[in-house]
Write an enzyme that holds these catalytic residues in place. Sequence first.
Site, short mmCIF file in Angstrom:
data_model
loop_
_atom_site.label_atom_id
_atom_site.label_comp_id
_atom_site.label_asym_id
_atom_site.label_seq_id
_atom_site.Cartn_x
_atom_site.Cartn_y
_atom_site.Cartn_z
CE LYS A 1 -126.76 -45.45 -76.41
NZ LYS A 1 -125.84 -46.54 -76.70
NE ARG B 1 -109.54 -41.08 -93.43
CZ ARG B 1 -108.88 -40.14 -94.09
NH1 ARG B 1 -107.61 -39.91 -93.85
NH2 ARG B 1 -109.51 -39.39 -95.00
CB CYS C 1 -111.27 -49.74 -87.11
SG CYS C 1 -112.86 -48.89 -87.01
C1 UGA Z 1 -109.72 -46.75 -89.85
C2 UGA Z 1 -109.44 -46.73 -91.37
O1 UGA Z 1 -108.50 -45.70 -91.68
C3 UGA Z 1 -110.72 -46.51 -92.17
O2 UGA Z 1 -110.46 -46.60 -93.56
C4 UGA Z 1 -111.73 -47.60 -91.77
O3 UGA Z 1 -112.99 -47.43 -92.43
C5 UGA Z 1 -111.97 -47.54 -90.27
O4 UGA Z 1 -110.71 -47.74 -89.58
C6 UGA Z 1 -112.96 -48.64 -89.90
O5 UGA Z 1 -112.63 -49.82 -90.09
O6 UGA Z 1 -114.12 -48.33 -89.57
P1 UGA Z 1 -110.10 -44.86 -87.97
O7 UGA Z 1 -109.79 -45.94 -87.01
O8 UGA Z 1 -111.34 -44.05 -87.77
O9 UGA Z 1 -110.20 -45.45 -89.49
O10 UGA Z 1 -108.89 -43.79 -87.98
P2 UGA Z 1 -107.44 -43.71 -88.67
O11 UGA Z 1 -107.29 -42.34 -89.19
O12 UGA Z 1 -107.20 -44.82 -89.60
O13 UGA Z 1 -106.47 -43.84 -87.40
C7 UGA Z 1 -106.37 -45.05 -86.66
C8 UGA Z 1 -105.28 -44.96 -85.63
O14 UGA Z 1 -104.01 -44.96 -86.24
C9 UGA Z 1 -105.30 -43.68 -84.76
O15 UGA Z 1 -105.04 -44.03 -83.41
C10 UGA Z 1 -104.17 -42.83 -85.31
O16 UGA Z 1 -103.61 -41.98 -84.35
C11 UGA Z 1 -103.19 -43.91 -85.72
N1 UGA Z 1 -102.25 -43.49 -86.78
C12 UGA Z 1 -102.71 -43.17 -88.02
C13 UGA Z 1 -100.89 -43.47 -86.49
O17 UGA Z 1 -100.45 -43.78 -85.37
N2 UGA Z 1 -100.01 -43.11 -87.50
C14 UGA Z 1 -100.44 -42.78 -88.75
O18 UGA Z 1 -99.60 -42.47 -89.62
C15 UGA Z 1 -101.82 -42.80 -89.02
#
Ligand code: UGA
Length: 431
Positions: free
Chosen positions: A35, A154, A260
């Site tokens: 890696k 994210r 997450c």
């Molecule tokens: C999430 C947080 O948003 C970040 O701020 C954080 O840094 C990150 O976790 C982490 O702890 O590292 P991430 O998991 O990359 O980020 O993506 P998100 O955009 O938050 O989406 C998470 C999940 O929620 C996805 O499966 C998405 O489809 C779902 N989601 C999101 C919904 O079902 N409805 C929504 O309205 C928004």
Amino acid sequence: MEITMIGHGYVGLVTASIFADAGNKVNVIGRTPEKIQKLKSGDPLIFEPGLEEILDRNLKNGNLNFTLSYDSIKDSKIVFIGVGTPSQKDGSADLSQVRVVAKKIAENLGDNFTVISCKSTVPVGTNVEVDKIVKENASTGAKYAVASCPEFLREGTGVTDTLYPDRVIIGSESQKAIEVLLELHKPIGGERVITDLASAELIKYASNSILATKISFSNLIAEMSEVAGADAGIVLEAVGLDNRVSDKFLNVGIGYGGACFPKDVKALAFIGKSMKLDTGILDNVEKVNFRARHRFAKRVIDNAKGKKLAIWGLSFKPNTDDIREAPSIDIMNDLLKAGYELSVYDPQAMGHIEGIFGDKLTYADDKMQALDGAETLVVLTEWNEFEAADLEAVKKSLVNPIIIDGRNVYDPKQMKKLGFKYYSVGRRDVK
Ligand code: UGA
């Protein structure tokens, strides 16, 4: 300044690359020779929009250095711990990797003052434990302080989220450590919140858990809307117009996945339980989320025609190749159990899904090929290319024009006009 990042996953690699791009000398430590070799050649190992260019630029200018060795720690002003903290069976975070690297950091500290900071999401008290491990293993007189500096990027928008965060959280009992971290973050946007270690650690879990709560709350409203004949999209849009709520993270569908939210909601509930607190609110967030996946699988089974289904979208969200805890996995398992043949397509996640399902699925080269011989299309991730699909062509390709949409990508009125039978989440079906 010179810094070291231990770990090169989505958080480690993106933040290391952004700090390098800001002119710092950044060493990234990994533990797998192949890696590290790939990273050195400019392969980010993950799909994250915009990352490859930054990686390439900073490998060429020498700001980024990938290594297996812990030598760089002695010259680094800050050492970030960015290793994995996966869920254990009881929901608690597995801190074994954090403990291993804390000891290694201790053994490699130099003569100068070093800030040791967890970028990984870690339970309250972990930084104090890191401090203890370092104290026990460093040479006497080593000058260091621990700080919590959680990450809020994210996947899919990691580069811009890191450059323009809403806030930068720095928790430490050491003023000197706070000043060093403030200096590093100078080119980065966002409000600064300076606090103690425990508060910083809790801010991260509380932030992810409230967003997950909004999603599960929305999915419960979707369930109610289906019974009441209401439209959850309109209900939640109106709710979100109240700026105390905001319109973000109210999208209904098959629920949250990823590395997450599922892990952090569980871990926060575990922390609360270990404090003898009632964590019912978090337990129910998880319950509704789990239900969203299986409820949707049942909706497919109840309404699909034919034994062959086309599946569009496998990653846990668009613009990433990540399938960790992706709702698609549970849903496809339910569909396979019910005897369906699945022809799947995702712009980035095919390899990872094949690693789990092997020959149980048919892997299409593109979204239209996935439709060959299928009667029903099931949408599981809202990639742009699915939103922008030529629906007339989709209709011609499907033996029976049925779409069952887990992310409410399409407009029911338009689907009716086009002559599809269309099922989505929290809205009236078009039959
Ligand atoms: C999430 C947080 O948003 C970040 O701020 C954080 O840094 C990150 O976790 C982490 O702890 O590292 P991430 O998991 O990359 O980020 O993506 P998100 O955009 O938050 O989406 C998470 C999940 O929620 C996805 O499966 C998405 O489809 C779902 N989601 C999101 C919904 O079902 N409805 C929504 O309205 C928004």
